[in-house]
Motif scaffolding. Structure first.
Motif, PDB file in Angstrom:
ATOM      1  N   ARG A 105      67.786  54.500  -4.929  1.00  0.00           N
ATOM      2  CA  ARG A 105      66.952  53.299  -5.015  1.00  0.00           C
ATOM      3  C   ARG A 105      66.981  52.752  -6.437  1.00  0.00           C
ATOM      4  O   ARG A 105      67.175  53.503  -7.405  1.00  0.00           O
ATOM      5  CB  ARG A 105      65.510  53.577  -4.585  1.00  0.00           C
ATOM      6  N   LEU A 106      66.802  51.455  -6.544  1.00  0.00           N
ATOM      7  CA  LEU A 106      66.727  50.780  -7.828  1.00  0.00           C
ATOM      8  C   LEU A 106      65.306  50.895  -8.359  1.00  0.00           C
ATOM      9  O   LEU A 106      64.350  50.501  -7.678  1.00  0.00           O
ATOM     10  CB  LEU A 106      67.135  49.316  -7.679  1.00  0.00           C
ATOM     11  N   LEU A 107      65.137  51.463  -9.553  1.00  0.00           N
ATOM     12  CA  LEU A 107      63.806  51.558 -10.139  1.00  0.00           C
ATOM     13  C   LEU A 107      63.382  50.178 -10.638  1.00  0.00           C
ATOM     14  O   LEU A 107      64.184  49.456 -11.244  1.00  0.00           O
ATOM     15  CB  LEU A 107      63.797  52.561 -11.297  1.00  0.00           C
ATOM     16  N   PRO A 108      62.129  49.788 -10.408  1.00  0.00           N
ATOM     17  CA  PRO A 108      61.696  48.441 -10.785  1.00  0.00           C
ATOM     18  C   PRO A 108      61.675  48.202 -12.283  1.00  0.00           C
ATOM     19  O   PRO A 108      61.743  47.058 -12.740  1.00  0.00           O
ATOM     20  CB  PRO A 108      60.287  48.349 -10.182  1.00  0.00           C
ATOM     21  N   GLU A 109      61.554  49.281 -13.058  1.00  0.00           N
ATOM     22  CA  GLU A 109      61.559  49.156 -14.522  1.00  0.00           C
ATOM     23  C   GLU A 109      62.045  50.472 -15.117  1.00  0.00           C
ATOM     24  O   GLU A 109      62.127  51.501 -14.431  1.00  0.00           O
ATOM     25  CB  GLU A 109      60.165  48.825 -15.048  1.00  0.00           C
ATOM     26  N   ALA A 110      62.371  50.421 -16.391  1.00  0.00           N
ATOM     27  CA  ALA A 110      62.854  51.626 -17.060  1.00  0.00           C
ATOM     28  C   ALA A 110      61.749  52.676 -17.100  1.00  0.00           C
ATOM     29  O   ALA A 110      60.598  52.369 -17.419  1.00  0.00           O
ATOM     30  CB  ALA A 110      63.300  51.287 -18.480  1.00  0.00           C
ATOM     31  N   PRO A 111      62.047  53.929 -16.747  1.00  0.00           N
ATOM     32  CA  PRO A 111      61.024  54.979 -16.790  1.00  0.00           C
ATOM     33  C   PRO A 111      60.608  55.278 -18.235  1.00  0.00           C
ATOM     34  O   PRO A 111      61.379  55.057 -19.173  1.00  0.00           O
ATOM     35  CB  PRO A 111      61.725  56.182 -16.149  1.00  0.00           C
ATOM     36  N   ALA A 112      59.395  55.783 -18.372  1.00  0.00           N
ATOM     37  CA  ALA A 112      58.872  56.121 -19.700  1.00  0.00           C
ATOM     38  C   ALA A 112      59.432  57.475 -20.122  1.00  0.00           C
ATOM     39  O   ALA A 112      58.899  58.521 -19.751  1.00  0.00           O
ATOM     40  CB  ALA A 112      57.341  56.151 -19.668  1.00  0.00           C
ATOM     41  N   LEU A 113      60.515  57.440 -20.871  1.00  0.00           N
ATOM     42  CA  LEU A 113      61.181  58.655 -21.322  1.00  0.00           C
ATOM     43  C   LEU A 113      61.167  58.749 -22.843  1.00  0.00           C
ATOM     44  O   LEU A 113      60.897  57.762 -23.538  1.00  0.00           O
ATOM     45  CB  LEU A 113      62.639  58.674 -20.835  1.00  0.00           C
ATOM     46  N   TRP A 114      61.448  59.922 -23.348  1.00  0.00           N
ATOM     47  CA  TRP A 114      61.599  60.145 -24.770  1.00  0.00           C
ATOM     48  C   TRP A 114      62.826  59.380 -25.273  1.00  0.00           C
ATOM     49  O   TRP A 114      63.736  59.045 -24.518  1.00  0.00           O
ATOM     50  CB  TRP A 114      61.768  61.638 -25.028  1.00  0.00           C
ATOM     51  N   GLU A 115      62.878  59.140 -26.567  1.00  0.00           N
ATOM     52  CA  GLU A 115      64.040  58.485 -27.168  1.00  0.00           C
ATOM     53  C   GLU A 115      65.191  59.484 -27.254  1.00  0.00           C
ATOM     54  O   GLU A 115      65.014  60.610 -27.708  1.00  0.00           O
ATOM     55  CB  GLU A 115      63.706  57.974 -28.562  1.00  0.00           C
ATOM     56  N   ARG A 116      66.340  59.074 -26.777  1.00  0.00           N
ATOM     57  CA  ARG A 116      67.477  59.974 -26.838  1.00  0.00           C
ATOM     58  C   ARG A 116      68.089  59.987 -28.230  1.00  0.00           C
ATOM     59  O   ARG A 116      68.155  58.952 -28.902  1.00  0.00           O
ATOM     60  CB  ARG A 116      68.566  59.569 -25.825  1.00  0.00           C
ATOM     61  N   LYS A 117      68.514  61.155 -28.660  1.00  0.00           N
ATOM     62  CA  LYS A 117      69.179  61.300 -29.953  1.00  0.00           C
ATOM     63  C   LYS A 117      70.533  61.973 -29.729  1.00  0.00           C
ATOM     64  O   LYS A 117      70.570  63.125 -29.288  1.00  0.00           O
ATOM     65  CB  LYS A 117      68.318  62.143 -30.900  1.00  0.00           C
ATOM     66  N   PRO A 118      71.629  61.243 -30.023  1.00  0.00           N
ATOM     67  CA  PRO A 118      71.709  59.867 -30.522  1.00  0.00           C
ATOM     68  C   PRO A 118      71.359  58.870 -29.424  1.00  0.00           C
ATOM     69  O   PRO A 118      71.457  59.192 -28.233  1.00  0.00           O
ATOM     70  CB  PRO A 118      73.180  59.741 -30.933  1.00  0.00           C
ATOM     71  N   PRO A 119      70.965  57.660 -29.822  1.00  0.00           N
ATOM     72  CA  PRO A 119      70.587  56.663 -28.812  1.00  0.00           C
ATOM     73  C   PRO A 119      71.786  56.198 -27.999  1.00  0.00           C
ATOM     74  O   PRO A 119      72.945  56.343 -28.403  1.00  0.00           O
ATOM     75  CB  PRO A 119      70.010  55.515 -29.660  1.00  0.00           C
ATOM     76  N   VAL A 120      71.491  55.641 -26.838  1.00  0.00           N
ATOM     77  CA  VAL A 120      72.527  55.089 -25.969  1.00  0.00           C
ATOM     78  C   VAL A 120      73.115  53.843 -26.619  1.00  0.00           C
ATOM     79  O   VAL A 120      72.398  53.030 -27.202  1.00  0.00           O
ATOM     80  CB  VAL A 120      71.943  54.735 -24.583  1.00  0.00           C
ATOM     81  N   ARG A 121      74.420  53.703 -26.521  1.00  0.00           N
ATOM     82  CA  ARG A 121      75.080  52.517 -27.056  1.00  0.00           C
ATOM     83  C   ARG A 121      75.083  51.416 -25.996  1.00  0.00           C
ATOM     84  O   ARG A 121      75.588  51.602 -24.895  1.00  0.00           O
ATOM     85  CB  ARG A 121      76.517  52.840 -27.465  1.00  0.00           C
ATOM     86  N   PHE A 122      74.507  50.293 -26.342  1.00  0.00           N
ATOM     87  CA  PHE A 122      74.422  49.173 -25.406  1.00  0.00           C
ATOM     88  C   PHE A 122      75.393  48.075 -25.819  1.00  0.00           C
ATOM     89  O   PHE A 122      75.766  47.953 -26.984  1.00  0.00           O
ATOM     90  CB  PHE A 122      73.001  48.582 -25.394  1.00  0.00           C
ATOM     91  N   ARG A 123      75.786  47.284 -24.812  1.00  0.00           N
ATOM     92  CA  ARG A 123      76.509  46.051 -25.093  1.00  0.00           C
ATOM     93  C   ARG A 123      75.550  44.897 -24.816  1.00  0.00           C
ATOM     94  O   ARG A 123      75.072  44.744 -23.685  1.00  0.00           O
ATOM     95  CB  ARG A 123      77.754  45.947 -24.203  1.00  0.00           C
TER      96      ARG A 123
END
Length: 223
Positions: A105-123
Motif C-alpha cells: 500500500r502507498l503510505l499517505p505521508e512519510a513515516p516519522a523515522l530517525w534521520e539516516r546517517k548518511p542521509p538519503v541522496r535525493f534528486r
C-alpha cells in the motif's frame, strides 16, 4: 520461556559478529554472548532484527517454511502508479525466481523515522514516495529487486515488523529484551513443523561468541 532480543539495526551494520574489513558488525551494538540473528537484514537496510540464544526459537523465526510476515517501509524514487503497485502485489519475475504475492500500500505521508546517517541522496527533479510492503519470503535483497523491477528504485528501506514483533519506539542501535514461548508463536495453516536445531543452539561460529562478549556497552530501550 526463551529470551528474544529486538534490535533496531543501524544503517551500514553488517549482520554478523565476526570482524569485517569494511563495515561495523553486530558486536558494535549487541555485546551479549551467545545470541545470534534469527534471519538477516541487508547492510544498507535498517530496522528490526531478532536475536536469540535458543536454537529452536531461532529456527522457527528464520525458517521460511514458517512464513513469518515481514513488514517494510520503503522509500522509492518516483510517484507510484496503481499498475506498479498491483505488479508488486501479484508477484514479480526477478529472473531467478518469481516472488510470492505481497501486501502493498502507498503510505499517505512519510513515516516519522530517525534521520539516516548518511542521509538519503535525493534528486530534486524526481519525486519520491513511501510504500508499506509485507512479504513472507526473505531472499537476498528481495524488496529492492522487486521495486526496481517495476520502475520504483528503493532509496531507503526500514523493516518495522517480523511476525508479531514490531520496532515501535526503538531507536538505531537500541535493544529490547522480551520472553517468548514457542507454544505462543503463530502457526501458519500450511506450515509443517520443522525439527529443532540439533544441539539446541543457533548456528554461528564459536568466534562470534567471544567477539560479542568483548563488545562495548549498549542501550536498552525502556519497556
Amino acid at each position: 520461556m526463551s529470551e528474544l532480543i529486538l534490535l533496531n539495526k543501524p544503517y551500514g551494520v553488517i549482520c554478523q559478529f565476526s570482524d569485517h574489513p569494511l563495515h561495523p558488525t553486530l558486536k558494535s551494538c549487541v555485546p551479549i554472548a551467545g545470541v545470534y540473528p534469527a534471519g538477516r537484514l541487508d547492510t544498507d537496510s535498517e530496522g528490526l532484527l531478532l536475536l536469540t540464544g535458543d536454537g529452536e526459537l531461532q529456527h522457527r523465526i528464520a525458517d521460511p517454511r514458517w512464513k513469518q510476515p515481514k513488514t517494510y517501509w520503503v522509500q522509492v524514487e518516483g510517484r507510484p502508479r496503481e499498475e506498479q503497485l498491483q505488479a508488486l502485489r501479484d508477484g514479480v519475475d526477478l529472473g531467478d525466481f518469481i516472488t510470492q504475492p505481497a501486501e502493498v500500500r502507498l503510505l499517505p505521508e512519510a513515516p516519522a523515522l530517525w534521520e539516516r546517517k548518511p542521509p538519503v541522496r535525493f534528486r530534486k527533479t524526481v519525486p519520491d514516495a513511501w510504500l508499506e510492503i509485507i512479504i513472507s519470503e526473505g531472499k537476498n535483497r528481495q524488496v529492492r529487486r522487486m521495486t526496481a523491477k517495476v520502475g520504483l528504485p528503493t532509496l531507503r528501506l526500514v523493516r518495522v515488523a517480523i511476525g508479531p514483533w514490531r520496532l515501535d519506539d526503538l531507536q538505531p542501535g537500541m535493544l529490547r529484551s522480551i520472553e517468548v514461548s514457542l507454544a505462543d508463536l503463530p502457526r501458519p495453516r500450511h506450515a509443517k513443523p520443522a525439527a529443532p536445531a540439533a544441539a539446541g543452539k543457533p548456528r554461528e561460529p564459536a568466534a562470534a561468541k567471544a567477539a560479542a562478549s568483548a563488545a562495548p556497552r549498549f542501550r536498552f530501550a525502556k519497556k
